[in-house]
Design a protein around this motif. Structure first.
Motif, PDB file in Angstrom:
ATOM      1  N   ALA A   1      24.641   4.839  19.975  1.00 36.75           N
ATOM      2  CA  ALA A   1      24.065   4.220  21.174  1.00 36.75           C
ATOM      3  C   ALA A   1      22.564   4.026  21.012  1.00 36.75           C
ATOM      4  O   ALA A   1      22.017   2.974  21.359  1.00 36.75           O
ATOM      5  CB  ALA A   1      24.359   5.073  22.402  1.00 36.75           C
ATOM      6  N   LEU A   2      21.883   5.032  20.477  1.00 40.92           N
ATOM      7  CA  LEU A   2      20.445   4.922  20.255  1.00 40.92           C
ATOM      8  C   LEU A   2      20.132   3.758  19.323  1.00 40.92           C
ATOM      9  O   LEU A   2      19.237   2.948  19.601  1.00 40.92           O
ATOM     10  CB  LEU A   2      19.913   6.226  19.667  1.00 40.92           C
ATOM     11  N   SER A   3      20.875   3.654  18.240  1.00 41.43           N
ATOM     12  CA  SER A   3      20.666   2.567  17.288  1.00 41.43           C
ATOM     13  C   SER A   3      20.919   1.206  17.937  1.00 41.43           C
ATOM     14  O   SER A   3      20.141   0.260  17.749  1.00 41.43           O
ATOM     15  CB  SER A   3      21.589   2.767  16.080  1.00 41.43           C
ATOM     16  N   SER A   4      21.994   1.097  18.701  1.00 34.26           N
ATOM     17  CA  SER A   4      22.337  -0.177  19.334  1.00 34.26           C
ATOM     18  C   SER A   4      21.322  -0.572  20.397  1.00 34.26           C
ATOM     19  O   SER A   4      20.921  -1.731  20.490  1.00 34.26           O
ATOM     20  CB  SER A   4      23.737  -0.088  19.959  1.00 34.26           C
TER      21      SER A   4
ATOM     22  N   THR B   1      23.229  -4.442  25.152  1.00 35.81           N
ATOM     23  CA  THR B   1      24.202  -3.558  24.514  1.00 35.81           C
ATOM     24  C   THR B   1      25.338  -3.220  25.479  1.00 35.81           C
ATOM     25  O   THR B   1      25.099  -2.900  26.636  1.00 35.81           O
ATOM     26  CB  THR B   1      23.521  -2.258  24.051  1.00 35.81           C
ATOM     27  N   THR B   2      26.566  -3.289  24.988  1.00 40.81           N
ATOM     28  CA  THR B   2      27.733  -2.959  25.807  1.00 40.81           C
ATOM     29  C   THR B   2      28.418  -1.706  25.262  1.00 40.81           C
ATOM     30  O   THR B   2      28.187  -1.295  24.115  1.00 40.81           O
ATOM     31  CB  THR B   2      28.750  -4.103  25.809  1.00 40.81           C
ATOM     32  N   ILE B   3      29.271  -1.125  26.078  1.00 42.54           N
ATOM     33  CA  ILE B   3      30.069   0.015  25.630  1.00 42.54           C
ATOM     34  C   ILE B   3      30.936  -0.392  24.438  1.00 42.54           C
ATOM     35  O   ILE B   3      31.110   0.379  23.493  1.00 42.54           O
ATOM     36  CB  ILE B   3      30.954   0.541  26.779  1.00 42.54           C
ATOM     37  N   GLU B   4      31.452  -1.594  24.459  1.00 42.40           N
ATOM     38  CA  GLU B   4      32.287  -2.067  23.353  1.00 42.40           C
ATOM     39  C   GLU B   4      31.489  -2.152  22.058  1.00 42.40           C
ATOM     40  O   GLU B   4      32.009  -1.831  20.980  1.00 42.40           O
ATOM     41  CB  GLU B   4      32.890  -3.430  23.704  1.00 42.40           C
ATOM     42  N   THR B   5      30.242  -2.576  22.145  1.00 39.73           N
ATOM     43  CA  THR B   5      29.376  -2.619  20.957  1.00 39.73           C
ATOM     44  C   THR B   5      29.280  -1.231  20.337  1.00 39.73           C
ATOM     45  O   THR B   5      29.420  -1.056  19.118  1.00 39.73           O
ATOM     46  CB  THR B   5      27.969  -3.114  21.332  1.00 39.73           C
ATOM     47  N   ILE B   6      29.018  -0.248  21.165  1.00 36.71           N
ATOM     48  CA  ILE B   6      28.855   1.124  20.684  1.00 36.71           C
ATOM     49  C   ILE B   6      30.178   1.662  20.147  1.00 36.71           C
ATOM     50  O   ILE B   6      30.233   2.287  19.085  1.00 36.71           O
ATOM     51  CB  ILE B   6      28.310   2.011  21.819  1.00 36.71           C
ATOM     52  N   ARG B   7      31.276   1.401  20.865  1.00 34.54           N
ATOM     53  CA  ARG B   7      32.594   1.885  20.435  1.00 34.54           C
ATOM     54  C   ARG B   7      32.957   1.362  19.058  1.00 34.54           C
ATOM     55  O   ARG B   7      33.424   2.098  18.199  1.00 34.54           O
ATOM     56  CB  ARG B   7      33.663   1.457  21.444  1.00 34.54           C
ATOM     57  N   ALA B   8      32.719   0.072  18.840  1.00 32.58           N
ATOM     58  CA  ALA B   8      33.084  -0.543  17.565  1.00 32.58           C
ATOM     59  C   ALA B   8      32.293   0.045  16.403  1.00 32.58           C
ATOM     60  O   ALA B   8      32.824   0.215  15.301  1.00 32.58           O
ATOM     61  CB  ALA B   8      32.860  -2.057  17.635  1.00 32.58           C
ATOM     62  N   GLU B   9      31.039   0.363  16.641  1.00 29.78           N
ATOM     63  CA  GLU B   9      30.181   0.853  15.561  1.00 29.78           C
ATOM     64  C   GLU B   9      30.431   2.321  15.228  1.00 29.78           C
ATOM     65  O   GLU B   9      30.246   2.732  14.088  1.00 29.78           O
ATOM     66  CB  GLU B   9      28.701   0.653  15.932  1.00 29.78           C
TER      67      GLU B   9
ATOM     68  N   GLY C   1      25.038   6.343  32.001  1.00 29.24           N
ATOM     69  CA  GLY C   1      25.124   7.743  31.604  1.00 29.24           C
ATOM     70  C   GLY C   1      24.685   7.966  30.176  1.00 29.24           C
ATOM     71  O   GLY C   1      24.040   8.976  29.854  1.00 29.24           O
ATOM     72  N   LEU C   2      25.040   7.031  29.296  1.00 30.09           N
ATOM     73  CA  LEU C   2      24.589   7.103  27.906  1.00 30.09           C
ATOM     74  C   LEU C   2      23.066   6.996  27.812  1.00 30.09           C
ATOM     75  O   LEU C   2      22.422   7.770  27.100  1.00 30.09           O
ATOM     76  CB  LEU C   2      25.222   5.968  27.093  1.00 30.09           C
ATOM     77  N   VAL C   3      22.512   6.027  28.527  1.00 25.86           N
ATOM     78  CA  VAL C   3      21.057   5.841  28.517  1.00 25.86           C
ATOM     79  C   VAL C   3      20.371   7.106  29.018  1.00 25.86           C
ATOM     80  O   VAL C   3      19.398   7.588  28.417  1.00 25.86           O
ATOM     81  CB  VAL C   3      20.652   4.623  29.380  1.00 25.86           C
ATOM     82  N   ALA C   4      20.874   7.654  30.109  1.00 27.63           N
ATOM     83  CA  ALA C   4      20.260   8.854  30.682  1.00 27.63           C
ATOM     84  C   ALA C   4      20.374  10.042  29.729  1.00 27.63           C
ATOM     85  O   ALA C   4      19.417  10.808  29.567  1.00 27.63           O
ATOM     86  CB  ALA C   4      20.908   9.183  32.021  1.00 27.63           C
ATOM     87  N   ALA C   5      21.526  10.209  29.094  1.00 24.94           N
ATOM     88  CA  ALA C   5      21.713  11.332  28.170  1.00 24.94           C
ATOM     89  C   ALA C   5      20.722  11.251  27.017  1.00 24.94           C
ATOM     90  O   ALA C   5      20.127  12.268  26.613  1.00 24.94           O
ATOM     91  CB  ALA C   5      23.146  11.348  27.647  1.00 24.94           C
ATOM     92  N   LEU C   6      20.539  10.069  26.465  1.00 25.61           N
ATOM     93  CA  LEU C   6      19.568   9.882  25.396  1.00 25.61           C
ATOM     94  C   LEU C   6      18.149  10.130  25.883  1.00 25.61           C
ATOM     95  O   LEU C   6      17.347  10.794  25.212  1.00 25.61           O
ATOM     96  CB  LEU C   6      19.683   8.467  24.825  1.00 25.61           C
ATOM     97  N   PHE C   7      17.838   9.595  27.052  1.00 30.00           N
ATOM     98  CA  PHE C   7      16.485   9.733  27.584  1.00 30.00           C
ATOM     99  C   PHE C   7      16.165  11.203  27.866  1.00 30.00           C
ATOM    100  O   PHE C   7      15.073  11.685  27.523  1.00 30.00           O
ATOM    101  CB  PHE C   7      16.348   8.900  28.855  1.00 30.00           C
TER     102      PHE C   7
END
Length: 204
Positions: free
Chosen positions: A26-29, A38-46, A63-69
Motif C-alpha cells: 500500500a505504501l509503495s502504491s 490507488t484502489t484496493i484492487e491495485t494493492i491486492r493484485a500487487e 483504514g490503510l492510509v490511517a494505519a500507515l500514517f
C-alpha cells in the motif's frame, strides 16, 4: 528494506506478516500513484492476497492510509523521544527536535513522502478523532519537557502555537524540497546548520 524495517517495529511477529505485506505494498502504491488514484484492487493484485483479507485487517482504503500514517508518526515519535531524553539544556532540546526530524526523513524517505501527502487525508477523514487522540499521547513527553521551568523560562516570550514551527519549520521545508527532488543533498548533510538556525530563531 526501509519499508519493512519500520513495519516490523510497529507490527512485530510472524502473525502480523500478512498485515506487513499489505501495508508495504500500500505504501509503495500510494507513493507511486497517489492516494486518490490507488484502489484496493491495485494493492491486492500487487501483494497477491484477497480483497477480503485487506478489508478484514484495515476495513477500507481510508483504514490503510490511517494505519500507515499512524505507523510513521509513532516511529518518528520514538526517535524523537530517544533524542530528547538525552537533552539537558534548552539548546540541546531544540537540537534534538531538529536532529530527530531530519534524521528520520533522511532514513525513511518513502515513509516521509507518504506522510506529507496523507496528513490532510487523515486529518479530514473518518480517523480524525483517533489522530487527535494519538497526537496528545505522542506529544506528552515533548510537552512535559518544554514545560520544565529551566526550559519554559527561555521560551516564555514565544507564543505556544508558534514554537514548533520556529523549531522544525526550516528543517521541514528543506526535507520537502529534497523529497520532491528540488534539492539533491540529503537532509542529514545540513542537520547542524538547520539546528543552529532553529536555535537562532528562538532568540527573540
Amino acid at each position: 528494506m526501509e519499508n519493512l524495517d519500520l513495519l516490523e517495529r510497529c507490527y512485530p511477529g510472524r502473525r502480523a506478516e500478512l498485515k506487513r505485506a499489505i501495508l508495504a505494498q500500500a505504501l509503495s502504491s500510494f507513493n507511486e500513484h497517489g492516494i486518490e488514484a490507488t484502489t484496493i484492487e491495485t494493492i491486492r493484485a500487487e501483494c497477491d492476497t484477497s480483497v477480503g483479507a485487506i478489508y478484514h485487517h484495515f476495513g477500507n482504503k481510508e483504514g490503510l492510509v490511517a494505519a500507515l500514517f499512524f505507523a510513521a508518526l509513532e516511529d518518528q515519535a520514538a526517535l524523537r523521544e530517544r533524542y530528547l531524553s538525552a537533552a539537558r539544556t534548552l539548546k540541546d532540546g531544540v537540537q534534538a527536535l531538529v536532529y530527530s526530524y531530519v534524521d528520520w526523513v533522511d532514513e525513511q524517505p518513502q515513509w516521509a513522502r507518504f506522510q506529507f501527502q496523507a496528513r490532510f487525508v487523515v486529518a479530514q477523514g473518518p480517523h480524525a478523532a483517533e489522530l487527535a487522540t494519538r497526537n496528545k499521547v505522542r506529544n506528552r513527553q515533548l510537552r512535559e519537557w518544554l514545560s520544565e521551568p529551566a526550559h519554559a523560562d527561555g521560551l516564555k516570550a514565544i507564543p505556544a502555537e508558534l514554537l514548533l514551527s520556529l523549531i522544525v519549520g526550516q528543517a521541514e521545508n528543506y526535507c520537502r524540497a529534497w523529497l520532491s527532488g528540488r534539492v539533491q543533498s540529503r537532509p542529514a548533510t545540513f542537520r547542524s546548520e538547520l539546528a543552529e538556525a532553529a536555535w537562532r530563531s528562538l532568540q527573540i
